[in-house]
Design a protein around this motif. Structure first.
Motif, PDB file in Angstrom:
ATOM      1  N   GLY A   1       0.790  -1.217   0.000  1.00 13.96           N
ATOM      2  CA  GLY A   1       0.000   0.000   0.000  1.00 13.96           C
ATOM      3  C   GLY A   1       0.820   1.265   0.000  1.00 13.96           C
ATOM      4  N   GLN A   2       2.087   1.192  -0.441  1.00 20.16           N
ATOM      5  CA  GLN A   2       2.954   2.357  -0.439  1.00 20.16           C
ATOM      6  C   GLN A   2       3.629   2.543  -1.788  1.00 20.16           C
ATOM      7  N   ALA A   3       4.196   3.732  -1.984  1.00 17.90           N
ATOM      8  CA  ALA A   3       4.855   4.037  -3.251  1.00 17.90           C
ATOM      9  C   ALA A   3       5.977   3.055  -3.540  1.00 17.90           C
ATOM     10  N   GLN A   4       6.681   2.602  -2.499  1.00 19.71           N
ATOM     11  CA  GLN A   4       7.799   1.692  -2.719  1.00 19.71           C
ATOM     12  C   GLN A   4       7.343   0.409  -3.408  1.00 19.71           C
ATOM     13  N   GLY A   5       6.123  -0.029  -3.127  1.00 22.20           N
ATOM     14  CA  GLY A   5       5.601  -1.221  -3.766  1.00 22.20           C
ATOM     15  C   GLY A   5       5.427  -1.030  -5.260  1.00 22.20           C
ATOM     16  N   VAL A   6       4.930   0.140  -5.655  1.00 25.43           N
ATOM     17  CA  VAL A   6       4.752   0.418  -7.073  1.00 25.43           C
ATOM     18  C   VAL A   6       6.108   0.538  -7.770  1.00 25.43           C
ATOM     19  N   ILE A   7       7.095   1.106  -7.077  1.00 23.03           N
ATOM     20  CA  ILE A   7       8.444   1.176  -7.647  1.00 23.03           C
ATOM     21  C   ILE A   7       8.952  -0.232  -7.967  1.00 23.03           C
ATOM     22  N   VAL A   8       8.716  -1.172  -7.053  1.00 19.84           N
ATOM     23  CA  VAL A   8       9.136  -2.556  -7.299  1.00 19.84           C
ATOM     24  C   VAL A   8       8.402  -3.129  -8.502  1.00 19.84           C
ATOM     25  N   LEU A   9       7.082  -2.961  -8.561  1.00 20.20           N
ATOM     26  CA  LEU A   9       6.310  -3.530  -9.661  1.00 20.20           C
ATOM     27  C   LEU A   9       6.699  -2.916 -11.005  1.00 20.20           C
ATOM     28  N   ARG A  10       6.894  -1.599 -11.029  1.00 20.44           N
ATOM     29  CA  ARG A  10       7.297  -0.952 -12.280  1.00 20.44           C
ATOM     30  C   ARG A  10       8.695  -1.413 -12.703  1.00 20.44           C
ATOM     31  N   THR A  11       9.590  -1.615 -11.728  1.00 20.62           N
ATOM     32  CA  THR A  11      10.937  -2.081 -12.050  1.00 20.62           C
ATOM     33  C   THR A  11      10.901  -3.500 -12.603  1.00 20.62           C
ATOM     34  N   LEU A  12      10.099  -4.368 -11.993  1.00 18.05           N
ATOM     35  CA  LEU A  12       9.986  -5.732 -12.511  1.00 18.05           C
ATOM     36  C   LEU A  12       9.456  -5.718 -13.938  1.00 18.05           C
ATOM     37  N   ARG A  13       8.479  -4.854 -14.207  1.00 20.60           N
ATOM     38  CA  ARG A  13       7.941  -4.762 -15.563  1.00 20.60           C
ATOM     39  C   ARG A  13       9.025  -4.297 -16.537  1.00 20.60           C
ATOM     40  N   GLU A  14       9.834  -3.316 -16.120  1.00 20.49           N
ATOM     41  CA  GLU A  14      10.921  -2.829 -16.976  1.00 20.49           C
ATOM     42  C   GLU A  14      11.935  -3.928 -17.269  1.00 20.49           C
ATOM     43  N   LEU A  15      12.147  -4.822 -16.292  1.00 25.84           N
ATOM     44  CA  LEU A  15      13.118  -5.898 -16.441  1.00 25.84           C
ATOM     45  C   LEU A  15      12.542  -7.106 -17.162  1.00 25.84           C
ATOM     46  N   GLY A  16      11.239  -7.076 -17.463  1.00 22.15           N
ATOM     47  CA  GLY A  16      10.597  -8.218 -18.089  1.00 22.15           C
ATOM     48  C   GLY A  16      10.373  -9.369 -17.135  1.00 22.15           C
ATOM     49  N   LEU A  17      10.279  -9.065 -15.839  1.00 22.16           N
ATOM     50  CA  LEU A  17      10.080 -10.088 -14.811  1.00 22.16           C
ATOM     51  C   LEU A  17       8.663 -10.017 -14.266  1.00 22.16           C
ATOM     52  N   GLY A  18       8.149 -11.162 -13.844  1.00 20.41           N
ATOM     53  CA  GLY A  18       6.884 -11.217 -13.126  1.00 20.41           C
ATOM     54  C   GLY A  18       7.146 -11.412 -11.646  1.00 20.41           C
ATOM     55  N   LYS A  19       6.071 -11.296 -10.845  1.00 23.41           N
ATOM     56  CA  LYS A  19       6.274 -11.450  -9.401  1.00 23.41           C
ATOM     57  C   LYS A  19       6.741 -12.854  -9.050  1.00 23.41           C
ATOM     58  N   GLU A  20       6.480 -13.834  -9.939  1.00 26.23           N
ATOM     59  CA  GLU A  20       6.927 -15.193  -9.689  1.00 26.23           C
ATOM     60  C   GLU A  20       8.432 -15.357  -9.922  1.00 26.23           C
ATOM     61  N   ASP A  21       9.071 -14.355 -10.524  1.00 29.67           N
ATOM     62  CA  ASP A  21      10.505 -14.430 -10.798  1.00 29.67           C
ATOM     63  C   ASP A  21      11.356 -13.911  -9.648  1.00 29.67           C
ATOM     64  N   VAL A  22      10.712 -13.348  -8.630  1.00 29.69           N
ATOM     65  CA  VAL A  22      11.406 -12.868  -7.439  1.00 29.69           C
ATOM     66  C   VAL A  22      10.632 -13.347  -6.219  1.00 29.69           C
TER      67      VAL A  22
END
Length: 352
Positions: free
Chosen positions: A158-179
């Motif tokens: 529920g914080q900005a840091q969470g969105v930073i992680v999700l946007r970074t994973l998208r930039e890297l071509g990773l899904g949440k299952e990859d980390v």
């Protein structure tokens, strides 16, 4: 502080971690997130009756108004300035009726909507450059974002840091299952890094400087964040906005909030001394480095881009299975649109 063992993050653990099992019961009221009641209607009240009080959770504004001499000019009483910054803590305080107004990034209003808590955004500021950094645990061999696959990443619920992680994973071509996303609130990040319970976490200043001062010698490092978290918002429970006296007080406060940031930008030495040195216990040199890294404040006259950005963020969370779909436009009380922009010089109404 003892932290729970690392665990995978899914929609259920994401919501439960925010507000306990009660969040799931609230979520069950609807299949989609959004404000749970109609937006306040009619003209925005302007007269602040004598004796009106607002409890405001924005420490930086408090310190800016202290340093600039503007604090005594507020046309209402502030009985308390609780020092709450994490979105989940603010939502809990809103629900308890102990905070009337707070400042956060764009994700907490989305999470509140997912929990069926009715709140609205009343002011918007943009930041066009990254303001966070990834920090690694002491002794970690992570050198760049390309090393994130398979690692334990603190995921701020529920914080900005969470969105930073999700946007970074998208930039890297990773899904949440990859980390391995580890559900924590941002105040727990430093302890989790120090103890090695996570490999990497998103930090903001002044926490980044404090962490590196203590653990840089042990191999802790920072990695640049490419993702920009565009929004800083003021928001309030809709029940507060339906109170004409409090709504008028919030309307009166917004220019103080905006001008406080302008004052800090235009008086960096005074701001460094009053906030970073006296309040945050950093050296003047560290304070100057932090201030220099921050972009010029920007208060857009139109909220159209903010609404679009909020919708993109809501869609990213929904696609990951963390929240139900949310209509971002419902999170804004556009009666307040333009108030912040109108209170600052033209140079602060456009992007740096």
């Amino acid at each position: 502080m003892t932290l729970p063992p690392p665990s995978a993050v899914g929609r259920r653990s994401f919501l439960t971690g925010l507000a306990g099992a009660g969040a799931l019961g609230l979520l069950g009221c609807s299949a989609a997130g959004g404000a749970s009641g109609p937006a306040p209607a009619g003209p925005l009240p302007t007269a602040v009756p004598p004796g009106t009080e607002l409890t405001i959770s924005i420490r930086t504004t408090l310190k800016q108004l202290e340093a600039s001499g503007e604090l005594a000019k507020l046309p209402f009483e502030v009985p308390e300035w609780p020092n709450l910054t994490a979105g989940p803590d603010v939502i809990q305080a809103f629900r308890a009726g102990s905070v009337d107004l707070a400042s956060n990034a764009g994700i907490p209003p989305i999470q509140a909507a997912a929990m069926r808590f009715d709140a609205r955004i009343v002011a918007v500021a943009h930041r066009e450059t990254p303001t966070y950094q990834f920090a690694t645990a002491p002794g970690s061999d992570i050198r760049s974002r390309s090393d994130f696959r398979g690692r334990r990443i603190a995921f701020s619920q529920g914080q900005a840091q969470g969105v930073i992680v999700l946007r970074t994973l998208r930039e890297l071509g990773l899904g949440k299952e990859d980390v391995r996303l580890v559900a924590l609130n941002s105040p727990q990040f430093l302890t989790a890094l120090q103890s090695g319970q996570v490999d990497v976490a998103v930090l903001a200043e002044p926490s980044t400087t404090k962490y590196l001062e203590q653990y840089g010698k042990d191999g802790a490092r920072t990695i640049e964040v490419a993702a920009v978290d565009l929004l800083t918002v003021l928001w309030a429970p809709t029940s507060v906005l339906r109170d004409d006296a409090k709504a008028a007080a919030i309307r009166a406060f917004i220019p103080f909030w905006a001008r406080g940031q302008v004052w800090a930008w235009e008086h960096p030495e005074q701001w460094v001394e009053h906030y970073y040195v006296e309040d945050q216990n950093l050296s003047a040199a560290d304070g100057r480095r932090i201030v220099t890294s921050h972009p010029r404040p920007h208060f857009p006259p139109s909220w159209d881009r903010a609404v679009a950005w909020e919708q993109e963020t809501a869609d990213l969370l929904a696609q990951g299975g963390f929240t139900p779909p949310t209509k971002a436009a419902d999170l804004f009380d556009r009666r307040f649109e333009g108030i912040a922009a109108d209170s600052v010089p033209a140079t602060y109404r456009s992007a740096p």
